[in-house]
Write a protein that holds these residues in place. Structure first.
Motif, PDB file in Angstrom:
ATOM      1  N   TRP A   1     -39.129  -8.602   1.045  1.00 16.08           N
ATOM      2  CA  TRP A   1     -39.169  -9.749   0.456  1.00 16.08           C
ATOM      3  C   TRP A   1     -38.260 -10.560   0.537  1.00 16.08           C
ATOM      4  O   TRP A   1     -37.100 -11.502   0.688  1.00 16.08           O
ATOM      5  N   MET A   2     -36.744  -9.582  -0.239  1.00 14.78           N
ATOM      6  CA  MET A   2     -35.685 -10.623  -0.826  1.00 14.78           C
ATOM      7  C   MET A   2     -34.474 -10.266  -0.014  1.00 14.78           C
ATOM      8  O   MET A   2     -33.679 -11.218  -0.007  1.00 14.78           O
ATOM      9  N   ASP A   3     -34.285  -9.067   1.333  1.00 13.14           N
ATOM     10  CA  ASP A   3     -33.474  -8.813   2.014  1.00 13.14           C
ATOM     11  C   ASP A   3     -32.406 -10.710   2.758  1.00 13.14           C
ATOM     12  O   ASP A   3     -32.054 -10.672   3.608  1.00 13.14           O
ATOM     13  N   ARG A   4     -34.399 -10.814   2.866  1.00 16.17           N
ATOM     14  CA  ARG A   4     -34.320 -12.705   3.736  1.00 16.17           C
ATOM     15  C   ARG A   4     -33.618 -13.874   2.628  1.00 16.17           C
ATOM     16  O   ARG A   4     -33.021 -14.739   3.148  1.00 16.17           O
ATOM     17  N   ARG A   5     -34.297 -13.739   1.394  1.00  9.41           N
ATOM     18  CA  ARG A   5     -33.501 -14.592   0.389  1.00  9.41           C
ATOM     19  C   ARG A   5     -32.366 -14.011  -0.111  1.00  9.41           C
ATOM     20  O   ARG A   5     -31.725 -15.227  -0.317  1.00  9.41           O
ATOM     21  N   VAL A   6     -31.509 -13.430  -0.550  1.00 10.36           N
ATOM     22  CA  VAL A   6     -30.722 -12.517  -1.743  1.00 10.36           C
ATOM     23  C   VAL A   6     -29.021 -13.602  -0.790  1.00 10.36           C
ATOM     24  O   VAL A   6     -29.340 -12.904   0.233  1.00 10.36           O
ATOM     25  N   GLU A   7     -28.944 -13.607  -1.549  1.00  4.05           N
ATOM     26  CA  GLU A   7     -26.812 -14.429  -0.922  1.00  4.05           C
ATOM     27  C   GLU A   7     -25.994 -13.776  -1.794  1.00  4.05           C
ATOM     28  O   GLU A   7     -26.716 -12.122  -3.033  1.00  4.05           O
ATOM     29  N   LYS A   8     -24.965 -14.035  -1.951  1.00  4.69           N
ATOM     30  CA  LYS A   8     -24.061 -12.660  -2.707  1.00  4.69           C
ATOM     31  C   LYS A   8     -24.071 -12.813  -3.762  1.00  4.69           C
ATOM     32  O   LYS A   8     -24.836 -13.517  -5.286  1.00  4.69           O
ATOM     33  N   ASN A   9     -23.771 -11.595  -3.883  1.00  7.29           N
ATOM     34  CA  ASN A   9     -23.757 -11.109  -6.248  1.00  7.29           C
ATOM     35  C   ASN A   9     -25.612 -11.700  -7.027  1.00  7.29           C
ATOM     36  O   ASN A   9     -25.475 -11.926  -7.669  1.00  7.29           O
ATOM     37  N   MET A  10     -26.330 -10.607  -5.566  1.00  7.51           N
ATOM     38  CA  MET A  10     -27.833 -11.282  -6.228  1.00  7.51           C
ATOM     39  C   MET A  10     -27.852  -9.798  -5.986  1.00  7.51           C
ATOM     40  O   MET A  10     -27.738  -9.213  -4.643  1.00  7.51           O
ATOM     41  N   SER A  11     -29.111  -9.456  -6.467  1.00  5.58           N
ATOM     42  CA  SER A  11     -29.533  -7.715  -6.273  1.00  5.58           C
ATOM     43  C   SER A  11     -30.966  -7.732  -7.222  1.00  5.58           C
ATOM     44  O   SER A  11     -31.187  -8.993  -7.730  1.00  5.58           O
ATOM     45  N   TRP A  12     -31.459  -7.153  -7.171  1.00  2.00           N
ATOM     46  CA  TRP A  12     -33.007  -6.919  -7.355  1.00  2.00           C
ATOM     47  C   TRP A  12     -32.750  -5.316  -7.742  1.00  2.00           C
ATOM     48  O   TRP A  12     -33.161  -4.176  -7.771  1.00  2.00           O
ATOM     49  N   LYS A  13     -34.360  -4.862  -9.322  1.00  2.00           N
ATOM     50  CA  LYS A  13     -34.737  -3.808  -9.681  1.00  2.00           C
ATOM     51  C   LYS A  13     -35.680  -4.101 -10.512  1.00  2.00           C
ATOM     52  O   LYS A  13     -36.404  -5.167 -10.834  1.00  2.00           O
ATOM     53  N   PRO A  14     -36.738  -3.191 -10.643  1.00  2.00           N
ATOM     54  CA  PRO A  14     -37.896  -3.047 -11.190  1.00  2.00           C
ATOM     55  C   PRO A  14     -37.768  -3.143 -12.772  1.00  2.00           C
ATOM     56  O   PRO A  14     -36.323  -2.367 -13.182  1.00  2.00           O
ATOM     57  N   GLN A  15     -38.431  -4.247 -13.729  1.00  2.00           N
ATOM     58  CA  GLN A  15     -38.449  -3.898 -14.975  1.00  2.00           C
ATOM     59  C   GLN A  15     -38.296  -2.813 -15.565  1.00  2.00           C
ATOM     60  O   GLN A  15     -39.394  -1.920 -15.404  1.00  2.00           O
ATOM     61  N   ARG A  16     -37.813  -2.922 -16.539  1.00  2.00           N
ATOM     62  CA  ARG A  16     -38.035  -1.302 -17.170  1.00  2.00           C
ATOM     63  C   ARG A  16     -38.245  -2.059 -18.755  1.00  2.00           C
ATOM     64  O   ARG A  16     -38.054  -2.190 -19.405  1.00  2.00           O
ATOM     65  N   GLY A  17     -39.297  -1.353 -19.188  1.00  2.00           N
ATOM     66  CA  GLY A  17     -40.327  -1.799 -20.325  1.00  2.00           C
ATOM     67  C   GLY A  17     -42.020  -1.554 -20.454  1.00  2.00           C
ATOM     68  O   GLY A  17     -42.285  -1.445 -19.398  1.00  2.00           O
ATOM     69  N   ASP A  18     -42.549  -1.612 -21.369  1.00  2.00           N
ATOM     70  CA  ASP A  18     -44.543  -1.348 -21.677  1.00  2.00           C
ATOM     71  C   ASP A  18     -44.098  -2.679 -21.907  1.00  2.00           C
ATOM     72  O   ASP A  18     -45.087  -3.505 -21.066  1.00  2.00           O
ATOM     73  N   THR A  19     -43.695  -3.440 -23.039  1.00  2.00           N
ATOM     74  CA  THR A  19     -44.309  -4.732 -23.229  1.00  2.00           C
ATOM     75  C   THR A  19     -42.842  -5.760 -22.512  1.00  2.00           C
ATOM     76  O   THR A  19     -41.986  -5.424 -22.593  1.00  2.00           O
ATOM     77  N   LEU A  20     -43.044  -6.920 -23.073  1.00  2.00           N
ATOM     78  CA  LEU A  20     -42.009  -8.114 -22.223  1.00  2.00           C
ATOM     79  C   LEU A  20     -41.182  -7.961 -23.821  1.00  2.00           C
ATOM     80  O   LEU A  20     -39.867  -8.136 -23.063  1.00  2.00           O
TER      81      LEU A  20
END
Length: 181
Positions: free
Chosen positions: A86-105
């Motif tokens: 999904w993101m490889d087509r959308r992500v610009e310079k200085n953008m990355s992604w990773k999973p959220q960590r934690g159980d609650t918001l």
């Protein structure tokens, strides 16, 4: 090789401000669940996708003006390979992604701030992906407030009583107490 490492080290030190976008991978039946009765499983997932892509467009325009601001998408649901597709087509310079960590918001927000402050960032904004009214001006105003001497925290209050944006300065680290977030 040493020159390349020096480049990446210098590049990493330039980023003192980060915008973290909290999003959800658009899985039918799991995304935007309150919209499912109106839109159906697939329609609600599509709404999640469109809202995330909208904020990515806004943040990209913001980055065109402020190239030193890094953007990270923290997601829930889906796999790394799904996000990459999904993101490889959308992500610009200085953008990355990773999973959220934690159980609650609250845990997820706290962990995001702690991670970025540990990386040496001075100012961090966390914003939800489902904010159609977000704009370059709102992001700029929030960071300007954090850049000011008095601006240690900024909150964007939503109409439903929640918050669509939370920002902290690094110097607030340790002052909020264990359970503040």
């Amino acid at each position: 090789m040493a020159g390349l490492l020096q480049y990446f080290w210098a590049e990493a030190r330039q980023h003192k401000e980060t915008i973290v976008i909290f999003s959800r991978y658009p899985v039918p039946g799991k995304a935007k669940t309150r919209l499912i009765p109106l839109l159906g499983d697939a329609g609600a997932a599509l709404a999640q996708r469109f809202m995330t892509e909208h904020i990515l467009d806004v943040v990209h325009r913001f980055q065109c003006q402020r190239q030193s601001v890094r953007v990270e998408i923290q997601y829930y649901g889906g796999t790394d390979s799904q996000m990459r597709y999904w993101m490889d087509r959308r992500v610009e310079k200085n953008m990355s992604w990773k999973p959220q960590r934690g159980d609650t918001l609250g845990d997820k927000i706290k962990n995001a701030f702690e991670y970025h402050f540990a990386q040496g960032e001075e100012r961090v904004l966390i914003v939800g992906s489902d904010i159609p009214g977000i704009s370059v001006e709102i992001l700029e105003e929030a960071l300007d407030m954090l850049r000011s001497e008095a601006g240690q925290m900024v909150l964007g209050k939503a109409l439903d009583g929640g918050y669509y944006l939370v920002g902290l300065q690094r110097k607030t680290r340790g002052r909020l107490g264990r359970d503040a977030l």
